[in-house]
Design a protein around this motif. Sequence first.
Motif: not given
Length: 725
Positions: A335-338, A342-345, A351-352
């Motif tokens: 979840r946090i990877a997605f 989305r924030k283009k990190q 990781m996702s």
Amino acid sequence: MKVPYFIILFITFTLPRCYSQESTDSHFQINKIPAEGILLDKGWKFQNGDNPDYAKPDYDDKGWQYFNPALDIHDSLLQTSKFGIGWFRLHLTLDSSLLKHQLALVIQQSGASEIYLNGYKIQSFGVMSADPEKVRAYDPLWKPLPLTFTVATEQLIAIRYARQPKIFYTTIFETANPVFSLKLMESVNAIDYYHQNASRLVGFHSLLFGIGIMIIVLHLSFYFLYPSQKANLYFALFAFMWVLANALQLVFYIYSNKVANKFYLGNITFVLFMLGYVFILIAAYNFLGRKKDFLYYTLLIFSVIAVILDAWPYNLGWKIGGPIQEVLVQLNIARIAFISVRKKQRGAWIMSAGAVCSFIFFVIFLSQGTFTNISFILSLPILRIFTYVMFNLSLPAATSVFLAFEFAFTNRTLQQKLIEVNELSKKNLEHEKEKQQILSFQNETLEKQVKERTVELKNSFENLKSAQSQLIQSEKMASLGELTAGIAHEIQNPLNFVNNFSEVNTELISEIKKEMDDGNLLQVKLIVSDLEVNMEKITHHGKRADAIVKGMLQHSRSSNGIKEPTDINALAEEYLRLSYHGFRSRDKDFDVNLQTDFDSSIEKIDIIPQDIGRVLFNIYNNAFYAVSEKKKHQVDGYESAVSVSTKKSGDRIEIRVRDNGHGIPQKVRDKIFQPFFTTKPAGQGTGLGLSLCYDIVKAHGGEIKVETKEGEASAFIVELPDKNR
């Protein structure tokens, strides 16, 4: 993301459990024994009490109760009986052809037992006693028990059995606790069965153990190289917990024969697995730079509750937590990877992908069913072993790929910085050549008559001051300009002597002419003697000026990269003097109390003197700048001071430069050695000085440290290896 969590909960709590059914057959008929053996779970009869006659084949057991001993000890009639000794009997009818074969029993049990064949005791497991407190349960864990049957086709197996009181039976890792389980096999097959089980378990867990060790080494190496990235430490801790858990799990399966120990071994192993995934959760949040949110703390609380419940009988923690915690952690990481994707990190998609793959492998693993046997790993096909390993390793593997991605990006950034440094170096070389041409011209003019030398040197001094203003374009050129100003100040002393004695000589020559006209030869000789002494002093100070100029050329030229024996005390003192005079040439009102304390026991060490000189020169300049800025604030009772000391400590040489300026703020202390970072106002520094100093000292195998107290003082410590030791 809530829907998958409920799916996992539903799947886990609704997995079926199966038990063998009881049989009321009076005899267990065996005509053929397959390679995998026959489980003796039918035809058994049970009776509480202890009577040696119960072992005899001719004893009448018609009143005994039928019982399936393969049932879990919690679900059997033993659960409702009092602690004490009871007997089990099984009548076997064997085909006559089987009597020629060497047979064996493969046994698992949850109590203590004595096994009788046709009235004779053939083996005992654990400690049997009429006193329940002395009973000690023992599980032989598949070790074969050879059987030698009589010529009769009807055989009797009797088991004297007792439970150990006040112990808990574990259900962790889908472990079952049969009263006792007997499997009849050919002896050769039984031995192979034992060795295959043991070797497969050892091999499987050794593989996981080795993988865990590699993960520990990898991430600890990354952590020690980059301590600021603490996520590597958390992944190493996960792998450490995983290695310990797999080692204990191997002991749990093979080497733990005392039944009472299994509960505690299982609990500790479960806690280690849970802690490992807590560390994975923390590491993922650190890697992705996410703030701790509600789900993060919920999972931590869930893990703590599961560990607490695991300490209760029947291992409620395993049933409530166990694989559920691992899957929920993986889903939360996904979840946090997605979100990060989305924030283009950069690199978050890796990781996702790792978290998603781990979840997929777990679903495949779970879809194959569940187990109710202590050796459930042995029943895993290759696909299930593969999916189990990949479930555990997908996220650590993704993290390693993520690290490789980050290092590749850092490498590209460093290459770009290297290109910029090379461009600066080219400009540097051009300025160096220009400087050398100027100094060469000055050297030629100094070879002329004394008067012309004086004029040319004054012009050169003006040219040097002009060149100094041009060299401010970069930190390195600024230091060279300051160095030149200091050297020029040193040159002024011998030149003043040359001028003074030249004027005196001119007057003496006039006196010689007058005395010669008067015919006073004695006085002429005396004046000529004075003239000779003055000429010697002119020559002495001219050579001194020449040596200073040559030293200036030596300091200003690029380093040849060759180490040479150097007196570090003399080098430190020389550059301190040059830096001080250079600073005073820019600020006539500048004054500071200089203090030196040089360790005379230090011998010459192998260094590149030009490079280390530039390091010291840059540090001195910063110290003078710090005390000058503090003095401008007109602090009551403040007296500026800069101290320089050297000390020999073991195999290291320490150079300490301390000033009582404003100190370095805590918030920027970790950044001072970063390229292009400076605390000076715009136009007064490029931020390359300390960065270059750091690189030079590291290239010499040394270290540069800083000690500071904001508002009071700062000290820079340069440590160099003593190659003479």
